[in-house]
Design an enzyme around this catalytic site. Structure first.
Site, short mmCIF file in Angstrom:
data_model
loop_
_atom_site.label_atom_id
_atom_site.label_comp_id
_atom_site.label_asym_id
_atom_site.label_seq_id
_atom_site.Cartn_x
_atom_site.Cartn_y
_atom_site.Cartn_z
CG ASP A 13 47.69 25.43 2.59
OD1 ASP A 13 47.03 25.67 3.72
OD2 ASP A 13 48.01 26.74 1.95
CG HIS A 41 45.73 22.13 10.77
ND1 HIS A 41 46.93 22.56 10.00
CD2 HIS A 41 46.03 22.82 12.19
CE1 HIS A 41 47.87 22.86 10.69
NE2 HIS A 41 47.39 23.15 11.70
P1 GDP Z 1 47.71 21.99 6.67
O1 GDP Z 1 47.07 23.23 6.91
O2 GDP Z 1 49.23 21.78 6.68
O3 GDP Z 1 47.15 20.81 7.68
O4 GDP Z 1 47.10 21.35 5.21
P2 GDP Z 1 45.57 21.59 4.63
O5 GDP Z 1 44.70 20.60 5.72
O6 GDP Z 1 45.29 22.77 4.18
O7 GDP Z 1 46.02 20.74 3.33
C1 GDP Z 1 45.99 19.44 3.24
C2 GDP Z 1 44.84 18.93 2.30
O8 GDP Z 1 45.24 17.82 1.78
C3 GDP Z 1 43.77 18.48 3.35
O9 GDP Z 1 42.68 18.71 2.58
C4 GDP Z 1 44.39 16.97 3.74
O10 GDP Z 1 43.05 16.20 4.06
C5 GDP Z 1 44.84 16.58 2.31
N1 GDP Z 1 45.77 15.44 2.49
C6 GDP Z 1 46.65 15.53 3.43
N2 GDP Z 1 47.66 14.37 3.08
C7 GDP Z 1 47.02 13.75 1.73
C8 GDP Z 1 47.69 12.83 0.85
O11 GDP Z 1 48.73 12.17 1.10
N3 GDP Z 1 46.83 12.64 -0.34
C9 GDP Z 1 45.70 13.22 -0.50
N4 GDP Z 1 45.19 12.96 -1.55
N5 GDP Z 1 45.37 14.35 0.17
C10 GDP Z 1 45.93 14.54 1.59
#
Ligand code: GDP
Length: 424
Positions: A13, A41
């Protein structure tokens, strides 16, 4: 031609999905190489907000070919639903832009149920499984008692193998868990119903990727979960059941003879973790609630509240080393804006001894975090698009982390949107 793996450095995440979505424009092919639909994701783009569990994140880009490699485990029912949901939102998914390795492993309903039965048996010692059947199906794979996606193209062959597998599996289901056995007719009907819809996408993905390499195409490997969930090197047994590290990418994609040229590791500006297991920097109570709310830290696959805490530099440095990261994306910097001072864990204290090295899992329960406090910036940075425009304290945080983990931070992300990122 070059290839790159986008991987998580921590517990998952970290924001890998948004990084893949961002950089896919430089790549011709995006391949998922491990895991199943047990993690998600989140991608936000012009089509809307999507939680992708199985489809590679390049699926939104026209001209990008997306591949589920042999290292992936596929629940056909789930995948079909994911495809349908995206198609409804106007995204084209065809055998030209989406391919499933004939060597990928199929997850059956009895794998999901066995996952739940085992968690129930363990009661308060449960692993915190997402109950998507991932551990049961990977263990069956190593027992050579699973069905490969390519068998969907040969239904009679598949049925014969499924009969033998069920005969064996039902012994466990009935005699160990005292649950109802599965009939061959039901399981065959299920796999044919959903699997036959996937048949047009199934191919020799390895051959496709080798050809793509020969044509000079750029390939992006997409991981699910972070280094600390790697089966061999993570917080075993609270790991996933597959290898999430970049070294496995060519193997799980279908081109084991290839090398990974670049490894882009994704690190969140603070720590989060879903499920059970040691999590040294965990915050509790109001402190945790504030950070969880600020960061919207609820699982993409399950909606479970994530465990949260400050950035763990001990674990992150270990993750960087495991991944062989050549570049780092630091995400969610904007979430830390509310803090007056920002703790980072520089060492673990294990029975009075300070260590900078990530210990063997058996010692993790005894590890206590040692924090250093960095000044906060106390202003909204979500609109900043140039690194030089960040407040000094925010740049100091980035540069401190960079030195501590021993890898260049090439991207700083301050929002979920595609453009809310700075390159350094
Ligand atoms: P992944 O499995 O590694 O892709 O991660 P997730 O999608 O579960 O979690 C990342 C979350 O953080 C998602 O809801 C993204 O849209 C959000 N996100 C990613 N980068 C940023 C950021 O720089 N700032 C904010 N506020 N949200 C972010």
């Amino acid at each position: 031609m070059s290839n790159c793996a986008i991987v998580g450095i921590n517990w998952g995440d970290e924001g890998k999905g948004r990084m893949v979505d961002l950089v896919t424009e430089q790549y011709d092919v995006v391949v998922r190489y491990q895991g199943g639909n047990n993690a998600g994701h989140t991608v936000i783009n012009e089509y809307g907000k999507f939680a992708l569990h199985l489809l590679p994140s390049g699926i939104f880009r026209k001209d990008v070919v997306n591949v589920l490699g042999n290292g992936v485990v596929i629940d056909c029912e789930h995948l079909w639903k994911e495809i349908e949901d995206l198609q409804k939102a106007g995204i084209e998914i065809t055998p030209e832009n989406f391919k499933i390795s004939d060597r990928a492993t199929l997850v059956f309903p009895y794998h999901r149920d066995l996952d739940a039965l085992e968690e129930a048996r363990l009661k308060d010692r449960a692993y915190g499984s997402t109950k998507r059947g991932i551990a049961p199906v990977y263990s069956d794979k190593y027992q050579k008692k699973t069905i490969q996606a390519g068998e969907l193209l040969y239904p009679e062959y598949l049925k014969g193998r499924l009969a033998g597998i069920l005969e064996w599996k039902n012994l466990t289901i009935e005699n160990v868990y005292h649950a109802k056995p599965y009939s061959l007719e039901d399981m065959f009907a299920w796999v044919m119903e959903y699997g036959s819809r996937l048949a047009p996408f199934i191919c020799d993905a390895g051959a496709f990727l080798r050809q793509a390499e020969a044509q000079g195409k750029n390939i992006l490997f997409e991981a699910q979960l972070g280094a600390l969930r790697d089966l061999d090197f993570g917080i075993y047994p609270y790991t996933s059941s597959s290898n999430s590290i970049a070294a496995y990418a060519p193997v799980g994609a279908g081109i084991p003879g290839s090398r990974v040229d670049e490894v882009l590791g994704v690190v969140k500006a603070y720590s989060t973790c879903v499920g059970e297991g040691p999590f040294t920097c965990e915050w509790f109570g109001e402190e945790a609630e504030k950070l969880r709310e600020a960061g919207g830290e609820y699982g993409a696959a399950t909606g479970r509240p994530r465990r949260v805490g400050p950035l763990d530099l001990v674990a992150t440095r270990y993750g960087v080393q495991l991944q062989g990261a050549t570049n780092i994306a630091l995400t969610k910097m904007d979430i830390l804006s509310y803090l007056d001072k920002i703790p980072v864990c520089t060492h673990y204290d294990i029975d009075g001894t300070l260590t900078e090295s990530f210990p063997f899992p058996a010692l993790l329960d005894r590890a206590k975090p040692v924090y250093e406090y960095l000044p906060g910036w106390k202003c909204d940075i979500s609109g900043v698009r140039k690194y030089e425009d960040l407040p000094q304290a925010a740049r100091d945080y980035v540069e401190y982390v960079e030195r501590a983990i021993g890898c260049r931070i090439g991207y700083v992300s301050v929002g979920a949107e595609r453009d809310a990122i700075m390159t350094r």
